[in-house]
Structure formats: C-alpha cells, structure tokens
Scaffold this active site. Structure first.
Site, PDB file in Angstrom:
ATOM      1  N   ARG A 127      -4.592  -1.896   9.097  1.00  0.00           N
ATOM      2  CA  ARG A 127      -5.778  -2.723   8.851  1.00  0.00           C
ATOM      3  C   ARG A 127      -5.453  -3.802   7.829  1.00  0.00           C
ATOM      4  NH1 ARG A 127      -7.610   2.515   7.093  1.00  0.00           N
ATOM      5  NH2 ARG A 127      -7.202   2.804   4.869  1.00  0.00           N
ATOM      6  N   ARG A 180     -12.510   2.151  -7.599  1.00  0.00           N
ATOM      7  CA  ARG A 180     -11.650   3.313  -7.915  1.00  0.00           C
ATOM      8  C   ARG A 180     -12.043   3.911  -9.261  1.00  0.00           C
ATOM      9  NH1 ARG A 180      -5.691   2.516  -5.417  1.00  0.00           N
ATOM     10  NH2 ARG A 180      -6.411   1.808  -3.388  1.00  0.00           N
ATOM     11  N   TRP A 214       2.622   8.068  -2.613  1.00  0.00           N
ATOM     12  CA  TRP A 214       4.030   8.227  -3.033  1.00  0.00           C
ATOM     13  C   TRP A 214       4.098   9.142  -4.261  1.00  0.00           C
ATOM     14  CZ3 TRP A 214       7.045   7.253  -7.330  1.00  0.00           C
ATOM     15  CH2 TRP A 214       8.429   7.168  -7.136  1.00  0.00           C
ATOM     16  N   ASP A 250       0.826  -1.213   0.000  1.00  0.00           N
ATOM     17  CA  ASP A 250       0.000   0.000   0.000  1.00  0.00           C
ATOM     18  C   ASP A 250       0.862   1.266   0.000  1.00  0.00           C
ATOM     19  OD1 ASP A 250      -2.424   1.325  -0.032  1.00  0.00           O
ATOM     20  OD2 ASP A 250      -2.573   1.412   2.151  1.00  0.00           O
ATOM     21  N   GLY A 251       0.322   2.321  -0.620  1.00  0.00           N
ATOM     22  CA  GLY A 251       0.974   3.626  -0.565  1.00  0.00           C
ATOM     23  C   GLY A 251       1.463   4.152  -1.905  1.00  0.00           C
ATOM     24  N   HIS A 288       1.964   3.550  -9.129  1.00  0.00           N
ATOM     25  CA  HIS A 288       1.782   2.117  -9.400  1.00  0.00           C
ATOM     26  C   HIS A 288       2.953   1.593 -10.233  1.00  0.00           C
ATOM     27  CE1 HIS A 288      -2.022   2.281  -7.507  1.00  0.00           C
ATOM     28  NE2 HIS A 288      -2.660   2.949  -8.457  1.00  0.00           N
ATOM     29  N   LEU A 322      10.723 -20.760  -4.758  1.00  0.00           N
ATOM     30  CA  LEU A 322       9.802 -19.855  -4.050  1.00  0.00           C
ATOM     31  C   LEU A 322       8.437 -19.965  -4.721  1.00  0.00           C
ATOM     32  CD1 LEU A 322       9.295 -17.263  -2.132  1.00  0.00           C
ATOM     33  CD2 LEU A 322       9.789 -15.908  -4.164  1.00  0.00           C
ATOM     34  N   ARG A 324       2.183  -4.831   6.164  1.00  0.00           N
ATOM     35  CA  ARG A 324       1.465  -3.807   5.411  1.00  0.00           C
ATOM     36  C   ARG A 324       2.321  -2.550   5.372  1.00  0.00           C
ATOM     37  NH1 ARG A 324      -4.656  -2.289   4.773  1.00  0.00           N
ATOM     38  NH2 ARG A 324      -4.428  -0.473   3.443  1.00  0.00           N
TER      39      ARG A 324
END
Ligand code: IPE
Ligand code: IPE
Ligand code: MG
Length: 255
Positions: free
Chosen positions: A195, A72, A26, A21-22, A38, A132, A189
């Site tokens: 949250r 959105r 940013w 998130d962010g 993004h 992985l 997060r």
C-alpha cells in the site's frame, strides 16, 4: 561479443521514493522494543543515500514520518522526533561533503522551534549542492501535499496573481512539495505491505511500484540494486500501446 562481455545498460530512475517500513517488526523479531528498530534503520538510510548518489539517481524521497504516525504511542513519537533531530545534526556535514542537497517536505509547522531551526540550517547549508537531491518526508501526507498546493494557488488567485485558467496539471505540479524535481519514476516499499499509506499520491500517478518483504533495517545497496534492476526491465507505456512505445515514427512522438 561473447555473452559475458555483453554490457547490460540499466535504465536508472531519476527520482525514487521509498516507504521505509518494517523497523518495529525488525526489532520485535529480535525481542527488542520498536525504538531499537528505528535506530537500526538509520544505517539503512545511509546505505540508500550512498547507493542513490553513486548510481546516478537525481532525487531520492524518503518517507520518515507520516501525518498519521502521530497516532502512535506518545513514547514512540517523542523518540522518533528526537532521533530525527539527532540524525539531522550528525549527518548534515557528511551530506554537504558529498554534495547532497537536503530538503524536508511535509507540514513542518507541527515541529518544535528548535527542530525547525535545525532543518532551516541544514537546508541552507546544502542548498547549492547538486549530486543528489535528498528529500526527507516528515509529517508528510500525500493528501496534505495536494490540499496545500490548492491552498497556495487559491491565495494567489484571490490576490490576482494567477487566474482560474492557471489551474492546470503543470502549474499545480509547481506548487506540490517536489516541484522542480524529476517525475517520480520508482516507488519502493519495504516491510511486505502493498500500500501507499498516503505517501506521494500526486507524484505516483505513473511511478513504477516495487514492493519487497525486506524489513527496512535490512535494506541495503543490494536490495536497492534489485529494485532498480526490476524498474529497468519494465516497459512504461503511459497509456500508449507497447508497439507505439517501440516505434521511432515521428507521428507517434506523443508516446
Ligand atoms: C517504519 O517502520 C518507520 C515509521 C513509520 C516511522 P514501522 O515503525 O512502521 O515498523 P512496522 O511496520 O511496525 O514493523
Ligand atoms: C508508512 O508506514 C510511513 C512511514 C514509513 C514513515 P506505516 O507503518 O505508518 O504505514 P501503515 O500504517 O502500515 O499503513
Ligand atoms: Mg509500519
């Protein structure tokens, strides 16, 4: 042994989930449009995957697009979908080269046929890799995951493949999107909010939670390392007492 030569053994989480998130903030801090954030977030995804692979984490689940993110502005949603398709196309070879197995989790039925085709191809190519397991949560919601598992199990019940006694926590887990993977140990997060935003609800029952103010495009190996170190310093008790967790008494083995 001198203090400097003491080797700290780090407990590495087997399965880490990240709410990336962010990105929007940013970009806005730099006077740019949210979509710029993004795009910048992609490099942070690469860094997180590199770190997970090199530190021995077995599964990494990244929250890329939530079932609520459709709300959105249309322009942002379309751009996120395009970016997802683009990155899938450009990164899959690199993932395969690094022995990484890719899986997209979430309600993919909402995606275009073209995107679905790309996802299927990428998953098939990397299917046998084992350095992985990288899960990308797209159109993912924790509540969707739980309802979907219940639906699949109900169909099996109606078809007589299972009985109502099979509705146990462990069989339910086998029908959730992360089935076959280690338990979620650590949920990170970025972006400063505290949250879960409908991420891995079932899976986070006993996960350790780590919140950082770092905005996603700035999250790098160092930030991930700090989260793992914090995780490593915690005592997980699963309902037992701290003393029970430390004893080697076989009678206390359920702890
Ligand atoms: C997370 O960043 C990426 C997605 C949800 C797709 P945001 O776009 O939510 O960024 P902020 O929280 O608005 O800064
Ligand atoms: C969670 O971030 C979803 C992803 C990171 C993909 P949001 O930015 O959508 O979460 P809220 O809306 O702040 O809870
Ligand atoms: Mg956000």
């Amino acid at each position: 042994m001198t203090e400097n030569s003491t080797i700290k053994t780090l407990k590495v989480p087997q399965h880490v989930g990240i709410i990336m998130d962010g990105n929007g903030r940013w970009a806005q801090l730099r006077g740019k449009r949210r979509t710029f954030g993004h795009k910048a977030g992609i490099e942070a995804v690469r860094a997180a995957v590199r770190f997970a692979r090199s530190s021995g984490i077995k599964s990494l689940t990244l929250f890329a697009f939530s079932s609520e993110n459709w709300k959105r502005p249309q322009e942002e949603v379309s751009m996120l979908m395009e970016l997802f398709a683009l990155v899938l196309g450009s990164e899959v070879k690199r993932l395969h080269k690094n022995n990484i197995k890719l899986k997209v989790i979430g309600d993919t039925s909402a995606f275009s046929t073209k995107l679905l085709e790309k996802i299927k191809k990428a998953e098939a190519l990397t299917h046998n890799n084992d350095a992985l397991a990288l899960n990308v949560a797209a159109n993912y919601g924790g509540r969707w995951d739980i309802v979907n598992a219940a639906k699949v199990m109900s169909t099996k019940l109606v078809n007589g493949e299972i009985s109502s006694d099979d509705f146990t926590e462990s069989t339910f887990s086998e029908h959730i999107s992360t089935s076959g993977m280690p338990e979620l140990d650590l949920l990170v997060r970025t972006g400063g909010d505290h949250r879960i935003s409908n991420f891995l609800l079932w899976q986070s029952a006993y996960a350790e939670l780590f919140f950082t103010d770092i905005l996603w495009p700035d999250f790098n190996e160092e930030g991930f390392q700090a989260a793992v170190e914090d995780f490593s310093s915690r005592q997980r008790r699963y309902g037992c007492t701290g003393e029970q967790m430390m004893t080697k008494d076989p009678e206390q083995q359920q702890c």
